[in-house]
Enzyme design. Structure first.
Site, PDB file in Angstrom:
ATOM      1  CD  GLU A   1      23.655  50.520  -9.492  1.00  0.00           C
ATOM      2  OE1 GLU A   1      24.825  50.959  -9.457  1.00  0.00           O
ATOM      3  OE2 GLU A   1      22.765  51.035 -10.181  1.00  0.00           O
ATOM      4  N   GLY A  46      26.822  51.771  -6.694  1.00  0.00           N
ATOM      5  CA  GLY A  46      27.323  50.654  -7.484  1.00  0.00           C
ATOM      6  C   GLY A  46      27.633  49.432  -6.633  1.00  0.00           C
ATOM      7  CB  ALA A  69      30.778  54.589  -9.039  1.00  0.00           C
ATOM      8  CD  GLU A 105      23.530  55.322  -7.068  1.00  0.00           C
ATOM      9  OE1 GLU A 105      22.583  55.359  -6.236  1.00  0.00           O
ATOM     10  OE2 GLU A 105      23.987  54.266  -7.525  1.00  0.00           O
TER      11      GLU A 105
HETATM   12  C1  HXC Z   1      35.405  57.503  -3.568  1.00  0.00           C
HETATM   13  C2  HXC Z   1      34.990  57.098  -1.338  1.00  0.00           C
HETATM   14  C3  HXC Z   1      33.690  56.646  -1.633  1.00  0.00           C
HETATM   15  C4  HXC Z   1      33.289  56.626  -3.010  1.00  0.00           C
HETATM   16  C5  HXC Z   1      33.972  56.534   0.487  1.00  0.00           C
HETATM   17  N1  HXC Z   1      35.117  57.014  -0.010  1.00  0.00           N
HETATM   18  N2  HXC Z   1      33.083  56.302  -0.473  1.00  0.00           N
HETATM   19  N3  HXC Z   1      35.839  57.520  -2.298  1.00  0.00           N
HETATM   20  N4  HXC Z   1      34.180  57.078  -3.916  1.00  0.00           N
HETATM   21  N5  HXC Z   1      32.093  56.191  -3.400  1.00  0.00           N
HETATM   22  C6  HXC Z   1      36.332  57.393   0.715  1.00  0.00           C
HETATM   23  C7  HXC Z   1      36.133  58.704   1.469  1.00  0.00           C
HETATM   24  O1  HXC Z   1      36.318  59.800   0.603  1.00  0.00           O
HETATM   25  C8  HXC Z   1      37.213  58.603   2.513  1.00  0.00           C
HETATM   26  O2  HXC Z   1      38.451  58.924   1.933  1.00  0.00           O
HETATM   27  C9  HXC Z   1      37.222  57.113   2.844  1.00  0.00           C
HETATM   28  O3  HXC Z   1      36.618  56.454   1.725  1.00  0.00           O
HETATM   29  C10 HXC Z   1      36.421  56.790   4.089  1.00  0.00           C
HETATM   30  O4  HXC Z   1      35.126  57.335   3.921  1.00  0.00           O
HETATM   31  P1  HXC Z   1      34.428  58.285   4.993  1.00  0.00           P
HETATM   32  O5  HXC Z   1      33.372  59.062   4.298  1.00  0.00           O
HETATM   33  O6  HXC Z   1      35.440  59.044   5.785  1.00  0.00           O
HETATM   34  O7  HXC Z   1      33.774  57.194   5.979  1.00  0.00           O
HETATM   35  P2  HXC Z   1      32.435  57.316   6.810  1.00  0.00           P
HETATM   36  O8  HXC Z   1      32.346  58.663   7.489  1.00  0.00           O
HETATM   37  O9  HXC Z   1      32.408  56.103   7.668  1.00  0.00           O
HETATM   38  O10 HXC Z   1      31.243  57.256   5.757  1.00  0.00           O
HETATM   39  C11 HXC Z   1      31.070  56.086   4.989  1.00  0.00           C
HETATM   40  C12 HXC Z   1      30.068  56.360   3.837  1.00  0.00           C
HETATM   41  C13 HXC Z   1      30.542  57.605   3.049  1.00  0.00           C
HETATM   42  C14 HXC Z   1      28.661  56.615   4.408  1.00  0.00           C
HETATM   43  C15 HXC Z   1      30.031  55.100   2.973  1.00  0.00           C
HETATM   44  O11 HXC Z   1      31.921  57.402   2.686  1.00  0.00           O
HETATM   45  C16 HXC Z   1      29.767  57.839   1.799  1.00  0.00           C
HETATM   46  O12 HXC Z   1      28.654  58.370   1.837  1.00  0.00           O
HETATM   47  N6  HXC Z   1      30.350  57.490   0.640  1.00  0.00           N
HETATM   48  C17 HXC Z   1      29.758  57.758  -0.665  1.00  0.00           C
HETATM   49  C18 HXC Z   1      28.615  56.815  -0.921  1.00  0.00           C
HETATM   50  C19 HXC Z   1      27.968  57.117  -2.264  1.00  0.00           C
HETATM   51  O13 HXC Z   1      27.511  58.214  -2.540  1.00  0.00           O
HETATM   52  N7  HXC Z   1      27.950  56.088  -3.109  1.00  0.00           N
HETATM   53  C20 HXC Z   1      27.364  56.209  -4.457  1.00  0.00           C
HETATM   54  C21 HXC Z   1      28.437  56.644  -5.422  1.00  0.00           C
HETATM   55  S1  HXC Z   1      27.773  56.896  -7.033  1.00  0.00           S
HETATM   56  P3  HXC Z   1      39.522  59.863   2.678  1.00  0.00           P
HETATM   57  O14 HXC Z   1      40.618  60.034   1.676  1.00  0.00           O
HETATM   58  O15 HXC Z   1      38.814  61.123   3.045  1.00  0.00           O
HETATM   59  O16 HXC Z   1      39.917  59.063   3.882  1.00  0.00           O
HETATM   60  C22 HXC Z   1      27.602  55.346  -7.640  1.00  0.00           C
HETATM   61  C23 HXC Z   1      27.076  55.294  -9.058  1.00  0.00           C
HETATM   62  C24 HXC Z   1      27.127  53.916  -9.604  1.00  0.00           C
HETATM   63  O17 HXC Z   1      27.866  54.377  -7.030  1.00  0.00           O
HETATM   64  C25 HXC Z   1      26.912  53.974 -11.061  1.00  0.00           C
HETATM   65  C26 HXC Z   1      27.434  52.778 -11.761  1.00  0.00           C
HETATM   66  C27 HXC Z   1      27.744  53.066 -13.189  1.00  0.00           C
END
Ligand code: HXC
Length: 259
Positions: free
Chosen positions: A113, A110, A66, A133
């Site tokens: 999921e 997400g 998400a 998460e």
């Molecule tokens: C918003 C995101 C994002 C996310 C990545 N980006 N994941 N933006 N939401 N979930 C953005 C980063 O901010 C960055 O933007 C660009 O994408 C590239 O990401 P990087 O982090 O620079 O890349 P990298 O170093 O290769 O790392 C990749 C990654 C990391 C390991 C996937 O981005 C990461 O950990 N992302 C978050 C993963 C996460 O926590 N997902 C769960 C979310 S909660 P900029 O502008 O800096 O270039 C969820 C709840 C679901 O999903 C519930 C459903 C209702």
């Protein structure tokens, strides 16, 4: 219909392909993307020419979860009333044509999921699955705590959900989360070949088979087996059951009418 966060196309005149397309955000899921995805899936569902749907992302990310920037300032009332990104998930669950997830790169939160909501997952060797998460102070919110343990068992699901550990494609295949792992450059070929194979099957049997397997996750064994039996019986009301069996006995290729 045109979409801003998706690319939508038809392959071989019969496979609907939906590519998540927010490349700068690694396909992070927001309301717009999920609304568009719901609309695209419903359009393929309604199109009689389409027999199977493939959902995919980019090489680097199926979807990184998400959208954290959209979520970060939300209060309880915002997510509860707005049903943030999950408001369309029931739509996805109700799609009756088979949906294959073709996953390369990150399928996190997400994103994992969403892949699990598809009927099966074909993964590229670079795929990474996770429910991280907990690292940002929340828990999975679109089925991760429910579908993941059903897919891979309690121990590994707890490990992933509590430690945020990512599993690679090989481990995901061993655990039963994905059905096949293929080299990255073969991912779409493999997914499209599987989809075209499914399109060649009698349509009603494919839909009934999907419905019956999904029932396994909702019903007791006795109820599920009875549901399967009744669907099995109903196949004998279809033209394609006659054609499939006649063709087998006549040692010829079947010509299905999908009716
Ligand atoms: C918003 C995101 C994002 C996310 C990545 N980006 N994941 N933006 N939401 N979930 C953005 C980063 O901010 C960055 O933007 C660009 O994408 C590239 O990401 P990087 O982090 O620079 O890349 P990298 O170093 O290769 O790392 C990749 C990654 C990391 C390991 C996937 O981005 C990461 O950990 N992302 C978050 C993963 C996460 O926590 N997902 C769960 C979310 S909660 P900029 O502008 O800096 O270039 C969820 C709840 C679901 O999903 C519930 C459903 C209702």
């Amino acid at each position: 219909m045109s979409y801003e966060t998706l690319q939508v196309r038809t392959e071989a005149g019969q496979v609907g392909v939906i590519t998540l397309h927010r490349p700068k955000q690694l396909n992070a899921l927001n309301d717009q993307l999920m609304d568009e995805l719901g609309a695209a899936l419903l359009a393929f569902e309604a199109d009689d020419a389409i027999g199977c749907i493939v959902l995919t992302g980019s090489e680097k990310a199926f979807a990184a979860g998400a959208d954290i920037s959209a979520m970060s300032k939300f209060e309880f009332a915002d997510v509860y009333q707005g049903d943030f990104i999950t408001r369309n998930w029931e739509t996805l669950r109700r799609i009756r044509k088979p949906v294959i997830a073709a996953v390369s790169g990150f399928a996190l939160g997400g994103g994992c999921e969403l892949a699990m909501l598809c009927d099966f997952i074909i993964a590229a060797e670079n795929a990474k699955f996770g429910q991280p998460e907990i690292k940002i102070g929340i828990i999975p919110g679109a089925g991760g705590t429910q579908r993941l343990p059903r897919a891979i068992g309690k121990s590994k699901a707890m490990d992933m959900v509590l430690t945020a550990r990512l599993v690679d494609a090989a481990e995901a295949e061993r655990a039963g989360l994905v059905s096949r792992v293929v080299p990255l450059d073969k991912l779409m070929d493999e997914a499209l070949a599987a989809a075209i194979t499914i399109c060649g099957m009698p349509r009603l049997a494919a839909m009934a088979a999907k419905e019956a397997v999904n029932r396994a996750f909702e019903a007791t064994l006795a109820d599920g087996v009875m549901f399967e039996r009744r669907l099995f019986h109903s196949m004998f009301a279809t033209a394609d059951q006659k054609e499939g069996m006649d063709a087998f006995l006549a040692k010829r290729e079947p010509v299905f009418r999908h009716r």
